[in-house]
Write a protein that holds these residues in place. Structure first.
Motif, mmCIF file in Angstrom:
data_model
loop_
_atom_site.group_PDB
_atom_site.id
_atom_site.type_symbol
_atom_site.label_atom_id
_atom_site.label_comp_id
_atom_site.label_asym_id
_atom_site.label_seq_id
_atom_site.Cartn_x
_atom_site.Cartn_y
_atom_site.Cartn_z
ATOM 1 N N THR A 450 0.835 -1.206 0.000
ATOM 2 C CA THR A 450 0.000 0.000 0.000
ATOM 3 C C THR A 450 0.870 1.256 0.000
ATOM 4 O OG1 THR A 450 -0.077 -0.170 2.390
ATOM 5 C CG2 THR A 450 -1.977 -1.030 1.154
ATOM 6 N N ASN A 451 2.151 1.030 -0.127
ATOM 7 C CA ASN A 451 3.107 2.130 -0.077
ATOM 8 C C ASN A 451 3.307 2.713 -1.481
ATOM 9 O OD1 ASN A 451 4.945 3.857 0.935
ATOM 10 N ND2 ASN A 451 6.454 2.300 1.529
ATOM 11 N N ILE A 452 2.412 3.641 -1.855
ATOM 12 C CA ILE A 452 2.445 4.178 -3.222
ATOM 13 C C ILE A 452 2.873 5.646 -3.203
ATOM 14 C CG2 ILE A 452 1.007 4.737 -5.231
ATOM 15 C CD1 ILE A 452 -0.542 2.147 -4.569
ATOM 16 N N VAL A 453 3.858 5.975 -4.030
ATOM 17 C CA VAL A 453 4.422 7.336 -3.999
ATOM 18 C C VAL A 453 4.287 8.013 -5.366
ATOM 19 C CG1 VAL A 453 6.071 6.873 -2.149
ATOM 20 C CG2 VAL A 453 6.724 6.415 -4.523
ATOM 21 N N PRO A 454 4.112 9.348 -5.365
ATOM 22 C CA PRO A 454 3.940 10.055 -6.641
ATOM 23 C C PRO A 454 5.268 10.335 -7.345
ATOM 24 C CG PRO A 454 3.824 11.612 -4.828
ATOM 25 C CD PRO A 454 3.981 10.252 -4.207
ATOM 26 N N GLU A 455 5.223 10.402 -8.670
ATOM 27 C CA GLU A 455 6.352 10.951 -9.437
ATOM 28 C C GLU A 455 6.322 12.458 -9.233
ATOM 29 O OE1 GLU A 455 9.236 11.701 -10.813
ATOM 30 O OE2 GLU A 455 9.110 9.989 -12.193
ATOM 31 N N LYS A 456 7.474 13.048 -8.916
ATOM 32 C CA LYS A 456 7.495 14.491 -8.662
ATOM 33 C C LYS A 456 8.046 15.285 -9.844
ATOM 34 C CE LYS A 456 7.791 14.195 -3.677
ATOM 35 N NZ LYS A 456 8.735 13.828 -2.630
ATOM 36 N N ASP A 457 8.626 14.591 -10.806
ATOM 37 C CA ASP A 457 9.233 15.300 -11.931
ATOM 38 C C ASP A 457 8.176 15.902 -12.852
ATOM 39 O OD1 ASP A 457 11.660 14.668 -10.959
ATOM 40 O OD2 ASP A 457 12.186 13.210 -12.507
ATOM 41 N N ILE A 458 8.670 16.767 -13.728
ATOM 42 C CA ILE A 458 7.829 17.499 -14.675
ATOM 43 C C ILE A 458 8.175 17.014 -16.085
ATOM 44 C CG2 ILE A 458 7.565 19.815 -15.691
ATOM 45 C CD1 ILE A 458 6.213 19.590 -12.978
ATOM 46 N N ILE A 459 7.161 16.949 -16.934
ATOM 47 C CA ILE A 459 7.398 16.556 -18.333
ATOM 48 C C ILE A 459 8.030 17.727 -19.085
ATOM 49 C CG2 ILE A 459 6.324 15.797 -20.483
ATOM 50 C CD1 ILE A 459 4.029 14.621 -18.853
ATOM 51 N N ASN A 460 9.103 17.449 -19.794
ATOM 52 C CA ASN A 460 9.783 18.490 -20.571
ATOM 53 C C ASN A 460 8.809 19.238 -21.480
ATOM 54 O OD1 ASN A 460 11.790 18.443 -23.525
ATOM 55 N ND2 ASN A 460 11.812 20.002 -21.964
ATOM 56 N N THR A 461 8.961 20.547 -21.521
ATOM 57 C CA THR A 461 8.017 21.387 -22.261
ATOM 58 C C THR A 461 7.902 21.014 -23.747
ATOM 59 O OG1 THR A 461 7.663 23.637 -23.054
ATOM 60 C CG2 THR A 461 9.825 23.159 -22.236
ATOM 61 N N TRP A 462 9.000 20.534 -24.362
ATOM 62 C CA TRP A 462 8.927 20.173 -25.785
ATOM 63 C C TRP A 462 8.080 18.922 -26.004
ATOM 64 C CZ3 TRP A 462 10.167 23.823 -29.002
ATOM 65 C CH2 TRP A 462 11.097 24.790 -28.603
ATOM 66 N N ALA A 463 7.940 18.104 -24.959
ATOM 67 C CA ALA A 463 7.095 16.915 -25.098
ATOM 68 C C ALA A 463 5.623 17.314 -25.162
ATOM 69 C CB ALA A 463 7.343 15.947 -23.946
ATOM 70 N N THR A 464 5.298 18.536 -24.728
ATOM 71 C CA THR A 464 3.934 19.044 -24.853
ATOM 72 C C THR A 464 3.779 19.911 -26.100
ATOM 73 O OG1 THR A 464 3.633 19.025 -22.465
ATOM 74 C CG2 THR A 464 2.122 20.400 -23.728
ATOM 75 N N SER A 465 4.726 20.834 -26.321
ATOM 76 C CA SER A 465 4.559 21.722 -27.477
ATOM 77 C C SER A 465 4.686 20.944 -28.786
ATOM 78 C CB SER A 465 5.541 22.889 -27.425
ATOM 79 O OG SER A 465 6.856 22.429 -27.328
ATOM 80 N N SER A 466 5.243 19.738 -28.731
ATOM 81 C CA SER A 466 5.297 18.909 -29.939
ATOM 82 C C SER A 466 3.932 18.310 -30.263
ATOM 83 C CB SER A 466 6.315 17.785 -29.754
ATOM 84 O OG SER A 466 6.005 17.044 -28.594
ATOM 85 N N LEU A 467 2.920 18.658 -29.471
ATOM 86 C CA LEU A 467 1.564 18.146 -29.718
ATOM 87 C C LEU A 467 0.623 19.243 -30.203
ATOM 88 C CD1 LEU A 467 1.374 15.998 -26.465
ATOM 89 C CD2 LEU A 467 1.375 15.073 -28.782
ATOM 90 N N THR A 468 1.157 20.421 -30.572
ATOM 91 C CA THR A 468 0.274 21.547 -30.918
ATOM 92 C C THR A 468 -0.755 21.237 -32.008
ATOM 93 O OG1 THR A 468 2.049 22.440 -32.284
ATOM 94 C CG2 THR A 468 1.724 23.444 -30.111
ATOM 95 N N PRO A 469 -0.438 20.421 -33.033
ATOM 96 C CA PRO A 469 -1.495 20.159 -34.026
ATOM 97 C C PRO A 469 -2.715 19.490 -33.384
ATOM 98 C CG PRO A 469 0.639 19.452 -34.879
ATOM 99 C CD PRO A 469 0.837 19.790 -33.432
ATOM 100 N N ILE A 470 -2.466 18.582 -32.439
ATOM 101 C CA ILE A 470 -3.567 17.895 -31.764
ATOM 102 C C ILE A 470 -4.237 18.826 -30.753
ATOM 103 C CG2 ILE A 470 -4.134 15.966 -30.213
ATOM 104 C CD1 ILE A 470 -3.492 15.199 -33.119
ATOM 105 N N ILE A 471 -3.423 19.598 -30.034
ATOM 106 C CA ILE A 471 -3.979 20.539 -29.057
ATOM 107 C C ILE A 471 -4.941 21.503 -29.758
ATOM 108 C CG2 ILE A 471 -3.400 22.478 -27.523
ATOM 109 C CD1 ILE A 471 -0.816 20.974 -26.785
ATOM 110 N N ALA A 472 -4.541 21.999 -30.934
ATOM 111 C CA ALA A 472 -5.393 22.944 -31.667
ATOM 112 C C ALA A 472 -6.618 22.236 -32.248
ATOM 113 C CB ALA A 472 -4.591 23.618 -32.772
ATOM 114 N N ALA A 473 -6.401 21.101 -32.911
ATOM 115 C CA ALA A 473 -7.525 20.405 -33.555
ATOM 116 C C ALA A 473 -8.539 19.924 -32.517
ATOM 117 C CB ALA A 473 -7.006 19.223 -34.378
#
Ligand SMILES: [Zn+2]
Ligand SMILES: [Zn+2]
Length: 587
Positions: A450-473
């Motif tokens: 039952t010992n479950i811990v969160p990931e604290k890191d952040i996803i690199n910004t380019w891994a999100t901005s590389s999705l702009t066609p989908i984000i816009a559509a």
């Protein structure tokens, strides 16, 4: 009708801008587009939110706007959204600067709130105004930010999908690291910088007491030395293979081995391998299964294995070790050299390679496909494709997407603290923040802990901005026009981010949908100062487009931007604006 003798630029531009907005002249009509098709869709670059638009922006956005207006006049239903890029390290650093705070002092929750508030209330509204002012004919109601819930959801879903496809892995592995920003970074965030350095010819002692001279620029890595390599055909060193040498000052022994990677022409032709000084060290480490000895920690300080040098920063340690080698008579010679090193593009700090646990997108196995994907795009101008190809050929790392920073999109992931099992968020719960949200299970599905811990890191910004066609559509997710918006017609952007934004968007689109994200790519150049030099605030040669527009109006600025060939850099000449002004007056 009486015409004024002179064209009143400011009054007229203000009037028409208001008219466009009030009458929604450039609004995209999804119903009409769904019925007719005949869509021209543009993957507008979301500018990174900073204080104000700069002249380079004005230059390249004006050029893409010409295309949008041209296509509209041809009768196309032009889908021309607008977004802002406001997550990740650039935003974190901007907020730290203007609010005079440190993210680590405030803590993640408070700092993130401060970022969101500052973006929403102070930065973004004023920032977007600049783009309206240069006459962009976007539909500003089709709007996204790369940090809002819509984008978070898409970015986290992309992570989950790629993980399920087996394209992502979390590994304890050597990764590029910025000791100033205290985060892992990826190859694309490194820049080459030429530094003055010295080749130090250092004496290692062989078992029989004789000298072996090795040249290195990084003597501070001596405590992390794990092997010595020379080329297998190098007659000078052949007889040494299989023997051992003693590392100076630290007095432990390392094996001498043959490696084809050793360059007989460089330095003394025999090299020390440390974990890790550079990419060659990483490759030797993996190939020869060498031990891991870390001499530099995540803050850029020497670790305990450095003995009396522990706690010093890299430069201090280098200086002191050179001094001590000299004293001990173990330094034969010093040769000053110009030396190419990797620095972090955000802060200019020399990049270190540090072993840590990071998330990677696996893609080094796809290099041939990547080249093919690039060939399938229409490049305007076509010579820009070379930059894409060179980047692909030079790739040596999988894409490290985790960042140890505070502001950005979190990973939708928890772990079992006992068996390290990865626990993904449920798709219907997205977006999530694993730090404040509950995991989707009470117990580890693998070991029952039952010992479950969160990931604290952040996803690199380019891994999100590389999705702009989908984000816009996906802003039209529930509308029949959605399926006609992707893949898009055009990606316009400047040449400096071919390796970042363009490449990453192609990769994501191919991995997720097996199609290119657009048909055409249009690459613009940079605005230069009148002498042809790069403009920069710190050099004091930057021209603010806001001031130019206050004097000449947006049309004169656009007239200037139209005066270059696509892809070419254009020096800023006031005379071009005066010509523009006269021309507009005539019209
Ligand atoms: Zn940095
Ligand atoms: Zn478990």
């Amino acid at each position: 009708m009486e015409l004024p003798k002179r064209y009143e630029i400011q009054a007229s531009e203000d009037k028409w801008r208001r008219f466009w907005e009030e009458n929604k002249i450039y609004a995209f009509d999804p119903d009409k587009a769904a019925k007719e098709g005949n869509i021209f869709s543009i993957d507008t670059p979301p500018p990174t939110v900073s204080g104000a638009m700069h002249l380079g922006h004005a230059f390249s956005y004006a050029q893409e706007d010409f295309i949008a207006r041209f296509q509209r006049m041809r009768g196309k239903n032009v889908f021309y959204p607008f977004g802002t890029d406001d997550n990740g390290l650039p935003t974190q650093r901007l907020i730290e600067k203007i609010k005079k705070v440190k993210a680590e002092d405030l803590g993640r929750e408070k700092f993130r709130k401060l970022c969101v508030e500052t973006l929403d209330k102070e930065l973004r509204p004023k920032y977007v105004e600049d783009w309206k002012r240069i006459g962009m004919s976007c539909d500003f109601d089709i709007f996204y930010t790369t940090i809002n819930n819509h984008s978070r959801k898409i970015s986290q879903k992309s992570f989950i999908d790629l993980y399920k496809m087996g394209r992502e892995y979390r590994a304890e592995a050597p990764a590029m690291w910025c000791t100033e920003c205290k985060t892992a970074i990826s190859q694309v965030e490194c820049q080459d910088a030429e530094l003055d350095s010295t080749f130090n010819d250092i004496i290692f002692k062989l078992e029989d007491g004789s000298d072996l001279v090795i040249a290195t620029t990084r003597p501070e890595l001596l405590p992390a030395c794990v092997a010595i390599f020379a080329h297998p055909d190098d007659d000078r060193y052949k007889k040494l293979f299989g023997r051992k040498a003693k590392v100076p000052l630290f007095n432990f022994e390392v094996p001498i081995m043959p490696s084809k990677r050793a360059n007989p022409e460089k330095g003394t032709g025999i090299l020390m391998c440390c974990t890790f000084g550079d990419q060659d060290d990483v490759e030797h480490y993996l190939e020869f299964n060498l031990p891991l000895k870390e001499a530099i920690d995540k803050t850029g300080k020497m670790t305990d294995i450095a003995g009396k040098y522990a706690g010093m920063n890299v430069k201090e340690a280098r200086k002191q070790i050179i001094h001590d080698l000299k004293e001990a008579g173990l330094l034969v010679k010093q040769t000053p050299i110009k030396h190419m090193v990797n620095v972090h593009e955000r802060c200019g700090t020399e990049v270190q390679i540090i072993h840590s646990k990071q998330w990677f997108i696996k893609y080094l196995d796809l290099k041939d496909e990547m080249l093919k994907w690039g060939r399938e795009l229409n490049w305007y101008p076509d010579y820009m494709k070379v930059r894409y190809d060179n980047w692909v050929k030079g790739l040596r790392w999988d894409w490290c997407i985790s960042r140890q920073i505070y502001f950005g999109i979190p990973f939708p992931v928890w772990y079992c603290a006992d068996c390290d099992e990865v626990i993904l968020a449920r798709e219907e719960d997205l977006p999530v923040d694993p730090i404040s949200d509950k995991p989707p299970v009470d117990k580890c599905p693998k070991c029952g802990s039952t010992n479950i811990v969160p990931e604290k890191d952040i996803i690199n910004t380019w891994a999100t901005s590389s999705l702009t066609p989908i984000i816009a559509a996906d802003l039209f997710k529930d509308h029949p026009v959605r399926e006609k918006l992707f893949p898009m017609s055009l990606r316009p952007q400047a040449h400096d981010i071919i390796t970042f934004w363009l490449f990453n968007t192609v990769v994501k689109s191919r991995l997720h949908y097996n199609v290119n994200p657009w048909k055409d790519v249009m690459i613009s150049g940079h605005a230069l100062d009148p002498k042809g030099k790069k403009m920069s605030k710190s050099k004091g040669n930057a021209v603010a487009p806001q001031e130019v527009m206050a004097t000449y109006g947006a049309d004169c600025l656009r007239f200037w931007a139209a005066g270059s060939k696509l892809g070419e850099d254009l020096p800023f000449m006031e005379k071009d604006l005066i010509t523009g002004k006269k021309f507009i007056n005539k019209l």
